[in-house]
Each structure stands twice: as C-alpha cells, then as structure tokens.
Write a protein that holds these residues in place. Structure first.
Motif, short mmCIF file in Angstrom:
data_model
loop_
_atom_site.label_atom_id
_atom_site.label_comp_id
_atom_site.label_asym_id
_atom_site.label_seq_id
_atom_site.Cartn_x
_atom_site.Cartn_y
_atom_site.Cartn_z
N GLN A 77 -4.19 -2.11 -5.41
CA GLN A 77 -4.28 -0.85 -4.73
C GLN A 77 -4.94 0.03 -5.69
N PHE A 78 -4.99 -0.19 -6.93
CA PHE A 78 -5.34 0.85 -8.12
C PHE A 78 -6.80 0.49 -8.62
N ALA B 226 2.39 1.65 -3.44
CA ALA B 226 1.30 2.31 -4.33
C ALA B 226 1.08 3.68 -4.11
N ASN B 227 0.91 4.32 -2.83
CA ASN B 227 0.82 5.52 -2.41
C ASN B 227 2.18 6.30 -3.05
N ILE B 228 3.29 5.90 -3.15
CA ILE B 228 4.45 6.68 -3.35
C ILE B 228 4.30 6.73 -5.04
N LYS C 117 0.88 -1.05 -0.09
CA LYS C 117 0.08 -0.13 -0.16
C LYS C 117 0.85 1.17 -0.36
N GLN C 118 1.89 1.07 0.65
CA GLN C 118 3.08 2.43 0.92
C GLN C 118 3.53 2.79 -0.73
N GLN D 210 5.22 3.97 -13.34
CA GLN D 210 4.59 2.90 -12.62
C GLN D 210 4.93 1.80 -13.16
N ARG E 31 1.65 6.48 -6.84
CA ARG E 31 0.29 6.56 -7.47
C ARG E 31 0.17 8.04 -8.51
N ASN E 32 0.87 8.93 -8.07
CA ASN E 32 1.01 10.26 -8.81
C ASN E 32 2.08 10.11 -10.05
#
Length: 343
Positions: free
Chosen positions: A158-159, A129-131, A126-127, A140, A133-134
C-alpha cells in the motif's frame, strides 16, 4: 449367516491441516464451533472458513477418521490436570500443530482477546496501512516485523516504492526491540482501538523477516524492491535473496514433500507454473507422479499455447504459498536457499 463386511476407512493422510480442522468444526454444534473460531487468527479463520464452505463431499467415514486422529493425538497426553495451563498447551499442540497452537495459547490460557498490536492482525491490510501511514518509520518497521509476513507484504504494497524500500531495509537491519519499547507501542495501539496488551520479548525483524515478506509480495513489486535494495546495499540484497524460497528451490524438496504438495495443487495451476520452469524441476515433478499422470501432464504441456509471463509467475506464487502453508503445518520440509533468478 450373513458375513459382516468391514467398510473401508478413510485415509486421513489425504487431508491437510486446514481440511482436518474444517471437518472437526463442521462436526460440532454451531455454538461450539463458534467458540473455537473466535480464538483463531484472522488468516486462520479465513482459510478454515473457506475450507468449511467448500466441503461438499463430507461423509461419515471422513468425519470418523478425523475424530479418531484427534482423539489419538489427545490421548498421547496425561488425562490428569485438564484445567492446567500445561495440559491446554499440549492439547492444542496435538490438535493444531505447534505454530497454530502458539498463536492461540496466550488468548485461551490468559482469557484475553486480540488487543494492542494483536488487534492489527484482525484488520484489513489497507486499514492497517492507513493507521500506520503517518507514524514514524521505526514504528512502521516494528509493526511490519510483528505481523505475519503475508499480512505485512499486503500492507507494504500500500506504500510508495520509496517507502517500501526504506521500510524493508529497516526490517532487514532490525534485530531486537526492547520490551519496554514494545509495551509502549502496544499502549499506543491500545489507545487507538482500546484494550490492553502485555509486554512481550521482542526478537523480531532481521534479514529472514525481510525475505519472508518479499516472498509474499506481488512479483513485480518484489523484483523492483529487491533491485532497489541492491542499488543501496548489494550485500543486504544478496543475503535477503539467499534466504528467500523461490519456485526453483522446489527441486531441493524431498520426494515425499513434492507428492504432498502436488495433492494440494490444481492441475491448471501446475501446468502454468511449469510452463516457466527449467527441465530439471519439471523432471522432479514428473518423477513424483504416477507414470500415467506424468505422461498426460507432459502431453498437456506440449499442447499448451503461449502463456503470459504474469500468469506463469502468479501460478508459481500460488504453489509457493501452498508449499509454505504445508511447511508451517509441519507436513513438508522446504530445503535450499534462494537462487539467482527471481519469480
């Protein structure tokens, strides 16, 4: 005169690679074990740590058997040049197998630690994915292609469905990344979590990488994603499907491999998985068990009540994960391509 009775030795072949590593570590001092564990990949630490915690039947015969095997493997190599890089590579390969050793050589030989892109391997999915994500989808894609399929599958989950589709198709189309581009991405990651990572050859991605990631996805996500890929590119979907190893493909595994796999699978998991298997695969499983065990399993299956499809699929996924782990350790060979049906 009392006759010496030789105590039976333990059959180390009954243990898988993770169990052997766990026993070896438990027989060391806490300090020495810690020095080894700190060089392992996150998933390896988790698996070995779990095996160590569950090792309730440790005895001297089992410890001695593991030590003998370790020493025998190490003695296959020259005793000259203990400090050389080549010796370390060979010793690690003998002790851990090629894949695990390959993951450790750079860190141990170069005296480094997980940095740059490698830092992501130690993070919660999850961490990660958050890193990312943008970040740009191409970044990616490279990150997901770089990481292990199991971790990439967790990150991909997670997406949103739309993003999963886009990234999976990008991974399937990716063939290579220029070392300079990979180095630049390493430097970006370094700035985010400190450290430095060197340039690496960048043959990554491709249809096999996409298939490997799909193999680790939750069944529902896997099916939806493959259907979406098929709607966009039927040929790509078929190629990915052909490269996936699904539960029905176990029928192509040699008998010795099936026997090794069965020793690793809990009975209740096997029963649930076989509830949704065809007769040919069931017979393959039965034929690799003792006559008595096969009869009991047949009876249990017949007496077993209805099982939710999701439970059957989860059990099959668990067995497939075990099969891939054994294949990665070189203990079994997985044969065949993907079938027409998906788990």
């Amino acid at each position: 005169m009392t006759e010496n009775i030789e105590k039976p030795s333990f059959d180390v072949g009954k243990l898988d690679g993770v169990e052997k590593a766990a026993i070896l570590l438990l027989s060391l001092s806490e300090e020495d074990a810690a020095q080894i564990l700190k060089h392992l990949e996150p998933k390896q630490v988790q698996k070995v740590g779990s095996a160590m915690a569950q090792m309730t039947d440790l005895n001297q015969a089992k410890i001695s058997a593991v030590h003998r095997l370790f020493i025998e493997q190490i003695q296959n190599f020259s005793t000259i040049g203990f400090q050389s890089e080549e010796f370390i590579k060979r010793a690690l390969t003998a002790a851990l197998g090629e894949e695990k050793a390959a993951n450790l050589i750079d860190q141990i030989v170069l005296g480094g630690s997980a940095k740059g892109l490698d830092s992501l391997k130690w993070m919660d999915s999850k961490q990660v994915a958050n890193i990312i994500r943008n970040e740009h989808p191409q970044i990616q894609t490279i990150v997901l292609s770089y990481l292990a399929p199991e971790q990439s599958a967790e990150i991909l989950s997670q997406f949103s469905e739309k993003v999963r589709l886009d990234l999976t198709m990008r991974i399937a189309n990716l063939e290579e990344v220029q070392p300079a581009a990979l180095q630049e991405l390493n430097e970006i990651m370094e700035k985010q979590f400190a450290g430095q990572a060197g340039a690496q050859t960048a043959k990554m991605g491709g249809l096999k990488a996409a298939a490997d990631i799909l193999n680790y996805l939750d069944t529902n996500i896997e099916g939806q994603l493959l259907d979406s890929i098929r709607e966009n590119d039927e040929e790509m979907a078929q190629q990915i499907q052909d490269l996936m190893f699904v539960f029905e493909n176990l029928i192509d595994v040699e008998d010795r491999g099936i026997q090794t796999l069965l020793r690793e699978v809990e009975q209740d998991i096997l029963m649930k998985a076989l509830k949704g298997a065809d007769d040919a695969l069931k017979e393959k499983i039965f034929s690799n068990m003792s006559k008595r065990a096969a009869e009991l399993l047949r009876d249990d299956l017949e007496a077993m009540g209805p099982v939710r499809v999701s439970d059957v699929e989860a059990a099959q996924k668990e067995i497939l994960a075990t099969a891939r782990r054994l294949a990665d350790a070189g203990e079994i060979m997985l044969g065949g391509g993907g079938g027409d049906d998906f788990l």
